[in-house]
Design a protein around this motif. Structure first.
Motif, mmCIF file in Angstrom:
data_model
loop_
_atom_site.group_PDB
_atom_site.id
_atom_site.type_symbol
_atom_site.label_atom_id
_atom_site.label_comp_id
_atom_site.label_asym_id
_atom_site.label_seq_id
_atom_site.Cartn_x
_atom_site.Cartn_y
_atom_site.Cartn_z
ATOM 1 N N GLY A 238 42.327 60.336 127.527
ATOM 2 C CA GLY A 238 41.044 60.442 127.014
ATOM 3 C C GLY A 238 40.658 58.998 126.661
ATOM 4 N N LEU A 239 39.363 58.914 126.100
ATOM 5 C CA LEU A 239 38.564 57.683 125.858
ATOM 6 C C LEU A 239 38.032 58.085 124.575
ATOM 7 C CD1 LEU A 239 37.623 54.883 126.529
ATOM 8 C CD2 LEU A 239 35.774 56.199 127.633
ATOM 9 N N ALA A 240 38.284 57.168 123.549
ATOM 10 C CA ALA A 240 37.379 57.100 122.143
ATOM 11 C C ALA A 240 36.444 55.762 122.514
ATOM 12 C CB ALA A 240 38.368 57.009 121.068
ATOM 13 N N ASP A 241 35.223 55.901 122.186
ATOM 14 C CA ASP A 241 34.253 55.125 122.346
ATOM 15 C C ASP A 241 33.543 54.874 121.143
ATOM 16 O OD1 ASP A 241 32.331 53.446 123.182
ATOM 17 O OD2 ASP A 241 31.452 54.775 124.641
ATOM 18 N N ALA A 242 33.431 53.908 120.377
ATOM 19 C CA ALA A 242 32.769 53.941 119.070
ATOM 20 C C ALA A 242 31.983 52.534 118.954
ATOM 21 C CB ALA A 242 33.951 53.531 118.032
ATOM 22 N N LEU A 243 30.591 52.839 118.695
ATOM 23 C CA LEU A 243 29.533 51.993 118.287
ATOM 24 C C LEU A 243 29.872 51.568 116.815
ATOM 25 C CD1 LEU A 243 26.866 50.703 120.032
ATOM 26 C CD2 LEU A 243 25.580 52.395 118.450
ATOM 27 N N LEU A 244 29.859 50.216 116.939
ATOM 28 C CA LEU A 244 30.056 49.734 115.549
ATOM 29 C C LEU A 244 28.926 49.127 114.599
ATOM 30 C CD1 LEU A 244 33.483 47.853 116.235
ATOM 31 C CD2 LEU A 244 33.182 50.426 115.269
ATOM 32 N N PHE A 245 28.633 49.105 113.672
ATOM 33 C CA PHE A 245 27.461 48.526 113.013
ATOM 34 C C PHE A 245 27.662 48.194 111.645
ATOM 35 C CE2 PHE A 245 27.465 53.187 113.190
ATOM 36 C CZ PHE A 245 27.328 53.523 111.777
ATOM 37 N N ASP A 246 26.626 47.501 111.017
ATOM 38 C CA ASP A 246 26.520 47.361 109.493
ATOM 39 C C ASP A 246 25.218 47.640 109.254
ATOM 40 O OD1 ASP A 246 24.849 45.212 110.286
ATOM 41 O OD2 ASP A 246 26.395 43.958 109.699
#
Length: 263
Positions: A238-246
């Motif tokens: 599998g692949l975990a894809d996370a957009l990161l932000f503040d």
């Protein structure tokens, strides 16, 4: 147990002892990979103080031991604009547990009219407190999902399986120093497989074998956000894809390769 107000304690800056906040969800004798990744970032950042760590890729070769480890970093290439580094996390027996590769870029003078795109990701003040996505571990011991981590969910979001947007605030890596922005987001960056999971760990284990973290700018503030999704395949990969932000907007992305096993 040593100090419980940070992820680690250290006497010399090279040997690190995890606290209960660092224990992982699968094995009581192993660490969650996020905080150790922060220490690897810390080690390579010290090599190039004039450059900015932009990308860090870690390969998780063995479980990170809960009884402590060393971190060593070295220069691979020292250029004027682009520098490369590597780091190793080594256990008590001398075995390498994690290898890491860093890319460091020399910042340019700010350009006021630089064409750009920004996405409004909301703010932690608009979100409500909630539990960590994985509420119980497989071993029942105090762990990363406990008192060292606070979570907030925007309206319409919660800790159920599926794509999830959330805010996270953690204890510091070390009580004795202030972590860099890159170091601070590492614990959150390694949570994409948990926030974006498609099932509970009692039904499917979804351990990540690596983490690639890319930040185009430094995150600001105590609360940092993730918009995570998990792509799980029937072949057990599998692949975990996370957009990161503040609170200002997007700061980068984190990706994890997953090993999926039905329990």
């Amino acid at each position: 147990m040593a100090s419980s107000t940070s992820f680690f304690t250290t006497l010399d800056g090279l040997w690190f002892q995890p606290t209960e906040h660092t224990r992982g969800p699968w094995d009581e004798h192993a660490c969650h990979a996020g905080p150790p990744t922060g220490l690897l970032a810390r080690a390579v950042e010290q090599l190039f103080p004039e450059h900015r760590l932009t990308r860090l890729t870690v390969n998780l070769q063995r479980p990170v031991p809960f009884d402590g480890f060393h971190v060593h970093a070295s220069i691979v290439r020292q250029g004027r604009t682009v520098c490369l580094s590597e780091a190793h996390l080594v256990d008590r027996s001398g075995k390498t547990v994690i290898t890491a590769a860093g890319m460091h870029l020399l910042p340019a003078s700010p350009v006021e009219d630089m064409p750009s795109y920004q996405q409004d990701m909301g703010s932690p003040e608009q979100a409500a407190a909630g539990p960590f996505p994985i509420e119980s571990t497989l071993h029942g011991q105090p762990a990363f999902n406990g008192a060292g981590v606070a979570v907030r969910y925007p309206a319409g979001q919660n800790n159920a399986p599926g794509p999830t947007r959330a805010w996270l605030k953690t204890v510091p890596l070390l009580d004795s120093e202030t972590a860099s922005p890159f170091q601070r987001i590492c614990p959150l960056a390694d949570c994409g497989n948990a926030f974006g999971r498609n099932a509970e760990p009692q039904d499917v284990t979804f351990m990540n074998t690596d983490l690639t973290l890319v930040l185009h700018r430094d995150p600001v503030g105590e609360w940092l956000g993730t918009d995570s999704v998990g792509y799980w395949e029937t072949n057990g990969i599998g692949l975990a894809d996370a957009l990161l932000f503040d609170a200002t907007g997007v700061v980068g992305r984190a990706m994890q390769t997953l090993v999926l096993r039905k329990n």
